[in-house]
Design a protein around this motif. Structure first.
Motif, PDB file in Angstrom:
ATOM      1  N   LEU A  12       0.919  -1.302   0.047  1.00 28.97           N
ATOM      2  CA  LEU A  12      -0.020   0.130  -0.163  1.00 28.97           C
ATOM      3  C   LEU A  12       0.790   1.284   0.009  1.00 28.97           C
ATOM      4  O   LEU A  12       0.513   2.196  -0.725  1.00 28.97           O
ATOM      5  CB  LEU A  12      -1.046  -0.106   1.149  1.00 28.97           C
ATOM      6  CG  LEU A  12      -2.087  -1.031   1.201  1.00 28.97           C
ATOM      7  CD1 LEU A  12      -2.814  -1.022   2.409  1.00 28.97           C
ATOM      8  CD2 LEU A  12      -3.196  -0.423  -0.077  1.00 28.97           C
ATOM      9  N   LEU A  13       1.807   0.940   0.937  1.00 34.74           N
ATOM     10  CA  LEU A  13       2.933   2.254   0.629  1.00 34.74           C
ATOM     11  C   LEU A  13       3.552   2.653  -0.654  1.00 34.74           C
ATOM     12  O   LEU A  13       3.753   3.533  -1.209  1.00 34.74           O
ATOM     13  CB  LEU A  13       3.935   2.120   1.633  1.00 34.74           C
ATOM     14  CG  LEU A  13       3.417   2.166   3.142  1.00 34.74           C
ATOM     15  CD1 LEU A  13       4.540   1.944   4.209  1.00 34.74           C
ATOM     16  CD2 LEU A  13       2.836   3.687   3.580  1.00 34.74           C
ATOM     17  N   LEU A  34      -8.012  12.388  -8.437  1.00 34.91           N
ATOM     18  CA  LEU A  34      -7.969  10.896  -8.062  1.00 34.91           C
ATOM     19  C   LEU A  34      -6.947  10.220  -7.354  1.00 34.91           C
ATOM     20  O   LEU A  34      -6.944   9.315  -6.315  1.00 34.91           O
ATOM     21  CB  LEU A  34      -8.146  10.105  -9.597  1.00 34.91           C
ATOM     22  CG  LEU A  34      -8.468   8.696  -9.473  1.00 34.91           C
ATOM     23  CD1 LEU A  34      -9.695   8.287  -8.565  1.00 34.91           C
ATOM     24  CD2 LEU A  34      -8.693   8.077 -10.681  1.00 34.91           C
ATOM     25  N   GLY A  35      -5.495  10.569  -7.690  1.00 36.77           N
ATOM     26  CA  GLY A  35      -4.435  10.191  -7.037  1.00 36.77           C
ATOM     27  C   GLY A  35      -4.590  10.603  -5.357  1.00 36.77           C
ATOM     28  O   GLY A  35      -4.115   9.698  -4.545  1.00 36.77           O
ATOM     29  N   THR A  41      -7.137   7.049   0.795  1.00 40.71           N
ATOM     30  CA  THR A  41      -7.820   5.613   1.066  1.00 40.71           C
ATOM     31  C   THR A  41      -6.707   4.512   1.686  1.00 40.71           C
ATOM     32  O   THR A  41      -6.810   4.027   2.577  1.00 40.71           O
ATOM     33  CB  THR A  41      -8.658   5.048   0.039  1.00 40.71           C
ATOM     34  OG1 THR A  41      -9.339   5.916  -0.608  1.00 40.71           O
ATOM     35  CG2 THR A  41      -8.897   3.834   0.223  1.00 40.71           C
ATOM     36  N   ASN A  42      -5.490   4.645   0.841  1.00 37.19           N
ATOM     37  CA  ASN A  42      -4.296   3.995   1.257  1.00 37.19           C
ATOM     38  C   ASN A  42      -3.925   4.297   2.725  1.00 37.19           C
ATOM     39  O   ASN A  42      -3.380   3.244   3.499  1.00 37.19           O
ATOM     40  CB  ASN A  42      -3.138   3.967   0.353  1.00 37.19           C
ATOM     41  CG  ASN A  42      -3.530   3.404  -1.014  1.00 37.19           C
ATOM     42  OD1 ASN A  42      -4.439   2.427  -1.240  1.00 37.19           O
ATOM     43  ND2 ASN A  42      -2.713   3.504  -1.922  1.00 37.19           N
ATOM     44  N   THR A  43      -3.689   5.614   2.923  1.00 33.72           N
ATOM     45  CA  THR A  43      -3.465   5.964   4.375  1.00 33.72           C
ATOM     46  C   THR A  43      -4.359   5.333   5.425  1.00 33.72           C
ATOM     47  O   THR A  43      -4.039   4.790   6.465  1.00 33.72           O
ATOM     48  CB  THR A  43      -3.531   7.385   4.590  1.00 33.72           C
ATOM     49  OG1 THR A  43      -2.560   8.014   3.587  1.00 33.72           O
ATOM     50  CG2 THR A  43      -3.077   8.087   6.028  1.00 33.72           C
ATOM     51  N   VAL A  65     -10.773   9.089  13.223  1.00 33.99           N
ATOM     52  CA  VAL A  65     -10.613  10.359  13.172  1.00 33.99           C
ATOM     53  C   VAL A  65     -10.484  11.243  11.710  1.00 33.99           C
ATOM     54  O   VAL A  65     -10.976  12.024  11.413  1.00 33.99           O
ATOM     55  CB  VAL A  65      -9.758  11.260  14.192  1.00 33.99           C
ATOM     56  CG1 VAL A  65      -9.338  12.706  14.009  1.00 33.99           C
ATOM     57  CG2 VAL A  65     -10.224  10.852  15.803  1.00 33.99           C
ATOM     58  N   TYR A  66      -9.285  10.299  10.970  1.00 33.64           N
ATOM     59  CA  TYR A  66      -8.820  10.675   9.695  1.00 33.64           C
ATOM     60  C   TYR A  66      -9.940  10.705   8.732  1.00 33.64           C
ATOM     61  O   TYR A  66     -10.114  11.515   7.873  1.00 33.64           O
ATOM     62  CB  TYR A  66      -7.797  10.053   9.339  1.00 33.64           C
ATOM     63  CG  TYR A  66      -7.153  10.445   7.990  1.00 33.64           C
ATOM     64  CD1 TYR A  66      -6.524  11.653   7.902  1.00 33.64           C
ATOM     65  CD2 TYR A  66      -7.187   9.603   6.957  1.00 33.64           C
ATOM     66  CE1 TYR A  66      -5.877  11.807   6.640  1.00 33.64           C
ATOM     67  CE2 TYR A  66      -6.601   9.962   5.806  1.00 33.64           C
ATOM     68  CZ  TYR A  66      -6.041  11.114   5.570  1.00 33.64           C
ATOM     69  OH  TYR A  66      -5.612  11.641   4.369  1.00 33.64           O
TER      70      TYR A  66
END
Length: 66
Positions: A12-13, A34-35, A41-43, A65-66
């Motif tokens: 994911l990173l 979109l990026g 979403t990955n975060t 919270v994010y």
């Protein structure tokens, strides 16, 4: 199982780095939006996986919270 989750975190990173390149070099505004959305979403996914891997609910609270 733990190794698979760590591989997912690093994957994911790497995906986030590729999306960051798209945000910086994207030819259109839609590509950049979109990026940024995919990076967000990955975060969230990385924070949830870290919560599972480290067995600390603190990371899950940050993700909510994010």
């Amino acid at each position: 199982m733990m190794l698979l989750l760590w591989i997912a975190v690093f994957g994911l990173l790497l995906n986030s780095l590729a999306c960051l390149w798209r945000v910086l070099a994207g030819p259109s505004l839609a590509d950049r939006i979109l990026g940024v959305n995919v990076i967000a979403t990955n975060t969230l996914l990385v924070l949830v996986l870290l919560s599972i891997l480290r067995e600390q609910s603190f990371w899950l609270d940050i993700a909510i919270v994010y």
